[in-house]
Scaffold this active site. Structure first.
Site, PDB file in Angstrom:
ATOM      1  CD  GLU A 257      -3.078  -0.949   0.294  1.00  8.86           C
ATOM      2  OE1 GLU A 257      -2.936  -0.017  -0.504  1.00  8.86           O
ATOM      3  OE2 GLU A 257      -3.803  -1.816   0.016  1.00  8.86           O
ATOM      4  CB  CYS A 291      -1.426   7.295   2.107  1.00 15.33           C
ATOM      5  SG  CYS A 291      -2.729   6.373   3.019  1.00 15.33           S
TER       6      CYS A 291
END
Ligand code: NAD
Length: 491
Positions: A257, A291
């Site tokens: 990720e 993020c």
């Protein structure tokens, strides 16, 4: 009222085989609000990592063979211990990670749910019964892999570390965790304390901390060691690419990720008050170091000025400074390197013609909430993940242009679309190149049971709910013949 006083933790060593083991070397773990030393952390070697992997391997069979409900109960126990110690986590996340108290409290609450959701995975179907041409009894069944290596980032040390290993642990894998060198306690050794108190058997969960100087050798050992069957990585795209490539060379499973450059699109029929409020949170929560942070605001030309009035009025109220002052919603960036990088992105944009609509000042590790307009693709900030309290704002004239602007990035983590016309916004959400899209909300959203992950350079694989099983179990085809299989007479 929770007591989240920022006192230094007692560091006793690496957590291997249920024991705290000191190392020959240590490294400094700084409080980014003032660069004082928060703790001295064990700086592991590749040999320490090998020992942790061997220990996790030795613990695997017993853990995998336990009745599933025992593992489920232990996940619930972890959640309970975690919840009781929430103030300790919150204090660490503020002092070590430079987070605002509200963010620490949110994270502390979320992590308990990650373990409860992992517990629920133990009760799910582990496979299918398949029809057979030969009347065999055939199944497709999931098995744990063995040792799973977990590498976690610093920005949400509680959520992203727990998300990286909870599902893998619940379904019978054993874990070696290597947390970020910027949050080795909150995202690493603290988990050792919690899982030890919850009664997770020795060797099932291990924590190996190391400095950035040692991470090449220690990380290589974790990825290349044949006893490690999968890597769970959350972090930057640059490091994630390296890890995924290495895993590929060893034909090892990996879930990565990675970074994002996420847009929030405001159409001309949006609720502008709600959109401005959401944009303020999405852009600046935890100094934009998420993020999923909103990095680009794309605003319809017809409502640009009205939106900006509302948005800037809100953003102007955010106070920046040391996390021990509760009135500071914006803390420091995690380290001096990051602060300089964000400042350089602002300077590059301004030098190439961007306008500073708000903020722009930086000192020590702090950067004020900053809003830049008149940006274009020649500026690094258009393409690079900022990971700081900086958002760019651009105008668009129609939906096609907004979609093109959203997709004009190598990343593809989240997107957000605002419109009072739900059908129109949903239709647009379907056309965006991201793993996740939200209608009438900002970009930062996650829940423990949803398939979380990006497309393009934002990652490969999904965390959350049953989707985690693809990454952390092996699906095997197993058959039982009952005399129905025919062979050619020649045999
Ligand atoms: P980073 O890539 O610098 O570090 C992540 C982890 O990788 C750390 O534990 C680090 O020690 C380790 N690492 C570095 N080099 C290594 C090597 N050679 N071998 C093995 N491990 C190595 O990222 P960061 O600065 O900690 O985190 C910020 C980045 O993470 C941002 O790009 C952000 O977008 C991304 N992120 C993504 C998600 C997501 O779910 N997609 C969530 C949070 C953060």
């Amino acid at each position: 009222m929770l007591d989240t006083a920022q006192t230094a933790p007692t560091i006793r060593g690496l957590y291997i085989g249920g024991q705290w083991t000191p190392t020959a070397r240590t490294f400094e773990d700084l409080n980014p609000s003032d660069n004082t030393v928060y703790a001295r952390i064990p700086d592991a070697s590749a040999a320490d990592m090998r020992r942790a992997i061997d220990t996790a391997q030795a613990a695997f069979r017993d853990w995998a063979d336990r009745p599933f409900h025992e593992r489920a109960h232990l996940m619930l126990k972890i959640a309970d211990v975690w919840e009781r110690r929430a103030p300790d986590f919150c204090a660490a996340a503020m002092a070590e990670g430079g987070g605002w108290k509200g963010k620490g409290l949110f994270e502390a609450g979320y992590v308990a749910e990650v373990f409860r959701a992992a517990s629920a995975l133990c009760y799910q179907s582990i496979g299918d019964v398949l029809p057979s041409e030969h009347k065999k009894f055939m199944m497709a069944t999931r098995f744990p892999l063995g040792v799973v290596g977990v590498i976690s980032p610093w920005n949400m040390p509680g959520i992203l570390t727990s998300r990286g290993f909870a599902a893998a642990l619940a379904v019978g894998n054993t874990i070696v965790l290597k947390p970020s060198e910027d949050t080795p306690y909150a995202g690493g050794l603290y988990f050792g304390e919690i899982l030890a108190e919850a009664g997770i058997p020795a060797g099932v969960f291990n924590v190996v901390t190391c400095s950035r100087d040692s991470v090449g050798a220690v990380g290589d050992e974790l990825i290349s060691n044949p006893r490690v069957k999968a890597i769970s990585f959350t972090g930057s795209t640059a490091v994630g690419r390296h890890i995924a490539a290495k895993c590929g060379a060893y034909l090892k499973k990996c879930c990565v990720e990675l970074g994002g450059k996420d847009s929030m699109i405001v159409l001309e029929d949006a609720d502008l008050d709600a959109a401005a409020r959401a944009a303020n949170f999405g852009s600046f929560m935890h100094q934009g170091q998420v993020c999923m942070s909103t990095e680009k605001l794309l605003i319809h030309d017809k409502v640009y000025d009205a939106f900006m009035d509302k948005f800037l009025a809100r953003a102007r109220k955010l106070k920046t400074g040391h996390t021990n002052d509760p009135s500071n919603t914006i803390g420091p960036l995690v380290n001096t390197r990051q602060a300089l990088r964000v400042k350089a992105l602002i300077d590059d944009a301004v030098a190439k013609g961007a306008r500073v609509d708000l903020g722009g000042r930086a000192w020590d590790n702090f950067v004020e909430p900053t809003v830049l307009s008149q940006v274009d693709a020649s500026m690094s900030i258009w393409n690079d993940e900022t990971f700081g309290p900086v958002v760019t704002v651009s105008r668009f004239r129609d939906e096609e242009e907004a979609i093109a602007m959203n997709n004009d990035t190598e990343y593809g983590l989240t997107a957000a679309v605002w419109s009072r016309n739900e059908a129109r916004a949903l239709d647009m959400a379907m056309r965006l190149e991201t793993g996740i899209a939200h209608v009438n909300c900002q970009n930062i959203n996650d829940e423990p049971h949803v398939p979380f992950g990006g497309v393009k350079a934002s990652g490969v694989g999904r965390y959350g709910g049953r989707w985690s099983l693809d990454a952390f179990t092996e699906l095997r085809w197993i058959t039982l013949d009952r005399g129905g299989r025919h062979f050619p007479p020649q045999f």
